[in-house]
Design a protein around this motif. Structure first.
Motif, PDB file in Angstrom:
ATOM      1  N   THR A   8      30.124  91.248 113.886  1.00  0.00           N
ATOM      2  CA  THR A   8      30.190  89.855 113.468  1.00  0.00           C
ATOM      3  C   THR A   8      28.873  88.869 113.846  1.00  0.00           C
ATOM      4  O   THR A   8      28.489  88.127 113.228  1.00  0.00           O
ATOM      5  N   SER A   9      28.665  89.137 115.257  1.00  0.00           N
ATOM      6  CA  SER A   9      27.475  88.364 115.951  1.00  0.00           C
ATOM      7  C   SER A   9      26.476  88.920 115.234  1.00  0.00           C
ATOM      8  O   SER A   9      25.354  87.906 115.043  1.00  0.00           O
ATOM      9  N   GLN A  10      26.250  90.161 114.791  1.00  0.00           N
ATOM     10  CA  GLN A  10      24.760  90.580 114.241  1.00  0.00           C
ATOM     11  C   GLN A  10      24.814  89.976 112.761  1.00  0.00           C
ATOM     12  O   GLN A  10      23.703  89.671 112.327  1.00  0.00           O
ATOM     13  N   ILE A  11      26.083  90.016 112.101  1.00  0.00           N
ATOM     14  CA  ILE A  11      26.122  89.452 110.598  1.00  0.00           C
ATOM     15  C   ILE A  11      25.641  87.908 110.807  1.00  0.00           C
ATOM     16  O   ILE A  11      24.885  87.464 109.986  1.00  0.00           O
ATOM     17  N   LEU A  12      26.218  87.248 111.540  1.00  0.00           N
ATOM     18  CA  LEU A  12      25.722  85.845 111.951  1.00  0.00           C
ATOM     19  C   LEU A  12      24.558  85.590 112.311  1.00  0.00           C
ATOM     20  O   LEU A  12      23.739  84.498 111.569  1.00  0.00           O
ATOM     21  N   GLU A  13      23.861  86.405 113.034  1.00  0.00           N
ATOM     22  CA  GLU A  13      22.283  86.332 113.343  1.00  0.00           C
ATOM     23  C   GLU A  13      21.582  86.570 112.303  1.00  0.00           C
ATOM     24  O   GLU A  13      20.762  85.900 111.942  1.00  0.00           O
ATOM     25  N   GLU A  14      21.863  87.569 111.375  1.00  0.00           N
ATOM     26  CA  GLU A  14      21.197  87.951 110.203  1.00  0.00           C
ATOM     27  C   GLU A  14      21.319  86.846 109.096  1.00  0.00           C
ATOM     28  O   GLU A  14      20.434  86.430 108.610  1.00  0.00           O
ATOM     29  N   ALA A  15      22.621  86.384 109.052  1.00  0.00           N
ATOM     30  CA  ALA A  15      22.699  85.191 108.139  1.00  0.00           C
ATOM     31  C   ALA A  15      21.916  83.947 108.600  1.00  0.00           C
ATOM     32  O   ALA A  15      21.342  83.183 107.907  1.00  0.00           O
ATOM     33  N   LYS A  16      21.883  83.582 110.046  1.00  0.00           N
ATOM     34  CA  LYS A  16      21.026  82.558 110.314  1.00  0.00           C
ATOM     35  C   LYS A  16      19.503  82.839 110.208  1.00  0.00           C
ATOM     36  O   LYS A  16      18.763  81.631 109.791  1.00  0.00           O
ATOM     37  N   THR A  17      19.284  83.809 110.565  1.00  0.00           N
ATOM     38  CA  THR A  17      17.758  84.282 110.073  1.00  0.00           C
ATOM     39  C   THR A  17      17.458  84.105 108.681  1.00  0.00           C
ATOM     40  O   THR A  17      16.309  83.440 108.187  1.00  0.00           O
ATOM     41  N   SER A  18      18.400  84.828 107.830  1.00  0.00           N
ATOM     42  CA  SER A  18      18.148  84.579 106.381  1.00  0.00           C
ATOM     43  C   SER A  18      18.147  83.104 106.043  1.00  0.00           C
ATOM     44  O   SER A  18      17.269  82.766 105.053  1.00  0.00           O
ATOM     45  N   ALA A  19      19.081  82.381 106.604  1.00  0.00           N
ATOM     46  CA  ALA A  19      19.243  80.974 106.089  1.00  0.00           C
ATOM     47  C   ALA A  19      18.058  80.077 106.623  1.00  0.00           C
ATOM     48  O   ALA A  19      17.379  79.421 105.809  1.00  0.00           O
ATOM     49  N   ALA A  20      17.420  80.596 107.815  1.00  0.00           N
ATOM     50  CA  ALA A  20      16.395  79.801 108.363  1.00  0.00           C
ATOM     51  C   ALA A  20      15.112  80.429 107.255  1.00  0.00           C
ATOM     52  O   ALA A  20      14.265  79.085 106.988  1.00  0.00           O
ATOM     53  N   MET A  21      15.087  81.483 107.121  1.00  0.00           N
ATOM     54  CA  MET A  21      13.925  81.917 105.914  1.00  0.00           C
ATOM     55  C   MET A  21      14.025  81.155 104.919  1.00  0.00           C
ATOM     56  O   MET A  21      12.849  80.767 104.327  1.00  0.00           O
TER      57      MET A  21
END
Length: 197
Positions: A8-21
């Motif tokens: 979940t944490s990894q998915i959230l992290e990837e989602a944040k990174t993707s959202a930031a990009m």
């Protein structure tokens, strides 16, 4: 941290990174669009300013042209008024000449307009009354010089000055006003040359 939390944490992290990009890409696109819009606005402002300059120059040119036309018209009107005034003064001067000078002028006019045929000459009652004693002889002499003859009518004509020549029922108006009117254009040209050239 359990496996589920890590995922979940990894998915959230990837989602944040993707959202930031995606956010960064969106900001860049927005900045690019804004920059292009500013350039387009600047180009439109420059074009509008250029059109305004041209319109202003055209308007100023029309105003100057109109003002110049009005100036020329006023100047022409003033010249025409001055010329008319000079001609009117000449007419008054001729009318107000002393008797001898007036009839010398009438004799000169007569020599110009008399025809080589028999006719009559008429004057106003005022001119008949003040006519020099020898003027009838001068009339006859002027007519004879041209090969004609003139009889002075004792019947006055209703004219202010000058005379009327009558040949075969046809009248030639030789009043000062009529002669000046007939030579109006020529007189205006001469007065214009004297006054303005």
């Amino acid at each position: 941290m359990s496996g589920l939390e890590k995922i979940t944490s990894q998915i959230l992290e990837e989602a944040k990174t993707s959202a930031a990009m995606k956010l960064e890409t969106a900001r860049k696109e927005a900045d690019d669009i804004l920059s292009k819009a500013k350039e387009a606005c600047a180009a439109m402002e420059a074009e509008a300013a250029e059109k305004n300059v041209i319109l202003k120059e055209n308007y100023e040119g029309r105003i100057k042209s109109s003002a110049e036309q009005q100036r020329r018209t006023a100047l022409l009107r003033a010249k025409q008024d001055m010329i008319a005034e000079v001609i009117e003064e000449a007419y008054v001067t001729l009318k107000q000449e002393d008797t001898e000078s007036y009839f010398r002028t009438m004799e000169k006019i007569l020599k110009t307009y008399v025809l080589a045929e028999p006719g009559e000459i008429y004057f106003s009652a005022q001119d008949l009354a003040r006519m020099p004693a020898d003027f009838e002889k001068r009339i006859s002499a002027a007519a004879e010089e041209k090969g004609g003859s003139l009889v002075l009518s004792k019947e006055p004509k209703a004219i202010e000055d000058g005379f009327i020549l009558v040949y075969g029922g046809i009248e030639e108006n030789c009043t000062l006003k009529a002669l000046l009117d007939a030579k109006k254009d020529e007189l205006q040209d001469k007065v214009n040359e004297i006054l303005f050239l």
